[in-house]
Design an enzyme around this catalytic site. Sequence first.
Site, PDB file in Angstrom:
ATOM      1  N   THR A   1       5.463  -6.732  -1.416  1.00  0.00           N
ATOM      2  CA  THR A   1       5.000  -6.346  -2.747  1.00  0.00           C
ATOM      3  C   THR A   1       5.894  -5.275  -3.390  1.00  0.00           C
ATOM      4  O   THR A   1       6.768  -4.716  -2.767  1.00  0.00           O
ATOM      5  CB  THR A   1       3.522  -5.878  -2.668  1.00  0.00           C
TER       6      THR A   1
ATOM      7  N   SER B   1      -7.234  -8.935  -2.664  1.00  0.00           N
ATOM      8  CA  SER B   1      -5.984  -8.195  -2.553  1.00  0.00           C
ATOM      9  C   SER B   1      -6.278  -6.719  -2.310  1.00  0.00           C
ATOM     10  O   SER B   1      -7.367  -6.230  -2.619  1.00  0.00           O
ATOM     11  CB  SER B   1      -5.176  -8.347  -3.843  1.00  0.00           C
ATOM     12  N   SER B   2      -5.288  -6.004  -1.775  1.00  0.00           N
ATOM     13  CA  SER B   2      -5.376  -4.547  -1.654  1.00  0.00           C
ATOM     14  C   SER B   2      -4.533  -3.843  -2.713  1.00  0.00           C
ATOM     15  O   SER B   2      -4.464  -2.611  -2.719  1.00  0.00           O
ATOM     16  CB  SER B   2      -4.893  -4.104  -0.270  1.00  0.00           C
TER      17      SER B   2
ATOM     18  N   GLY C   1       0.860  -4.110   1.643  1.00  0.00           N
ATOM     19  CA  GLY C   1      -0.263  -4.860   2.202  1.00  0.00           C
ATOM     20  C   GLY C   1      -1.544  -4.054   2.125  1.00  0.00           C
ATOM     21  O   GLY C   1      -1.781  -3.318   1.170  1.00  0.00           O
TER      22      GLY C   1
END
Length: 582
Positions: free
Chosen positions: A403, A467-468, A489
């Site tokens: 990400t 999602s985080s 993550g």
Amino acid sequence: MQWKMKCLTAYLLLTSASTFANQAADSVAPERSSGLEQKQLVTAKDWMVTAANPLATQAGADILAQGGNAIDAMVTTQLMLGLVEPQSSGIGGGAFLVYWDAKNQKLTTYDGRETAPLDATPRLFQDDNGEPLKFYDAVVGGRSVGTPGTVKLMWDTHQKYGQLEWHKLIEPVIEVATKGFEISPRLATLIENDADRLSRFATTKAYFFNPDGSPKTAGTLLKNPQYAETLTAIAKQGAKAFYQGAIADSIIETVQNAAGNPGVLAQKDFDAYSVKQREPVCSAYQSYDICGMGPPSSGALTVGQILAMTEQFDLRGWGANDARSWQVIADASQLAFADRGMYMADEDFVPMPTQGLLDKEYLKQRAQLIKPGKALATVSAGSPPWNYAQRQSMDESIELPSTSHFNVVDKQGNIVSITTTIENAFGSRLMTNGFLLNNELTDFSFRTHKEGKPIANRLEPGKRPRSSMAPTIIMQDDKPYMAIGSPGGSRIIGYVAQAIIAHTQWGMDIQQAVNQPHLLNRFGTLDIEQGTKAETLKPELEEMGFKVNVRDLNSGLHAILVQEGQLQGAADPRREGAAIGK
């Protein structure tokens, strides 16, 4: 050569920036002992961009310098990140945007998360016996690919808020894709480390590896004419070029024909996809409101829970060098993650106690479980106030670090805080039209039920995986105070919460807060960042009862502080990012 000079300018601006030394800087945190680049706080008056690669930061800064606004700069920065940092995000993935609209004095969020294909079944990630697949058996190939949302997010928000013409935002990225860019040390290392999986598919292998099969190295000039062609089509036709026609056809064909692990993505998924504007989830903390993305993200809720529980203790008095501070943060995090696993998912599909999870009395009760000096022995989900009775089971999904996060503040005061991803590093490892495809579907639980009870984050057609990602805008007195976020993550939540605590409770400026070593607890093991002086806390934390693991914790925090007449920007020294402003 002009684009190379811009990159050099980005580095010069970064290294020559003024710093705001905090009087307590040498005493408020375990100092870093590793050899990471020590980045400085960057200050500006009119506008600022912070992103994970200097080329991307400079591209966004150029748009702002030309009179573009925050949404304009977001488009260019994202497209450049997809080129120079392809392992982390891109148009083959999705994103969450938290946006402050200065003209209307309104905070809102846009959900550009991927969706599960309409032909997906609950057994997608299970073997013939109904048992979950091994993680990378599910990830690599077409099975894991969800409907991408990033292009639609950029297009829809630009149509609503953009200032410069759409094609002008894309042309600089087309130029770099055509002329080439030098592979960064970080990208080169990741290519080498993932060589086996990346080399399984011919198109991906041809891009990241030399003809002799060796991985391309740092400094290699990498050209991407296919990406340039894709962006040229999007520049002319907008989102339609991506979701209908040749590009969509190519994505679908790549997914459905992935050797050994095909997926079920189809044109009807592209036709049905929409970006959702949602109300932000805000939680009160000290004199601030911590606002971010609600479900399907667990980011804002879990960060809010951690901050509210730690607020019941004297973190400010103890300071960052006291093991009690980290014990309280670690226990609060584990309690919040237990609630996350039980309740949080896409609320368009699963009823959620969103308000109850942030209820002050409920969180005070949860905080009472924490006893300074003694780590929690067992942790389970709580029972937040909820007007809907449902028995659910704990989630088992895996969300590994990758990400990217970036922030933009423009001269008008508009603010972008956006976290963007293709999920795992290099996503599904499938590549088409010059970009990688996501593996976002593996953010779902591979099981649908456990002990006869449904799992909230189970796979369902059209659903968005939990999602985080935690893009955040902190408000104070109804005005924006800070934009912040990180990749990583499920560790994103801890990175963001810890940085907020460091700034608001321990007197660190935002660069010091980003620099400080990480100590994180999600599921019972307390991770301490290796190579930092935080390792000196290990014996005391173990004595408190924690199982401690010293390991690499590679965050990518980026932040912009908004003060009267001044902007302050910070980039994480663990990555290649930069803050640029004027």
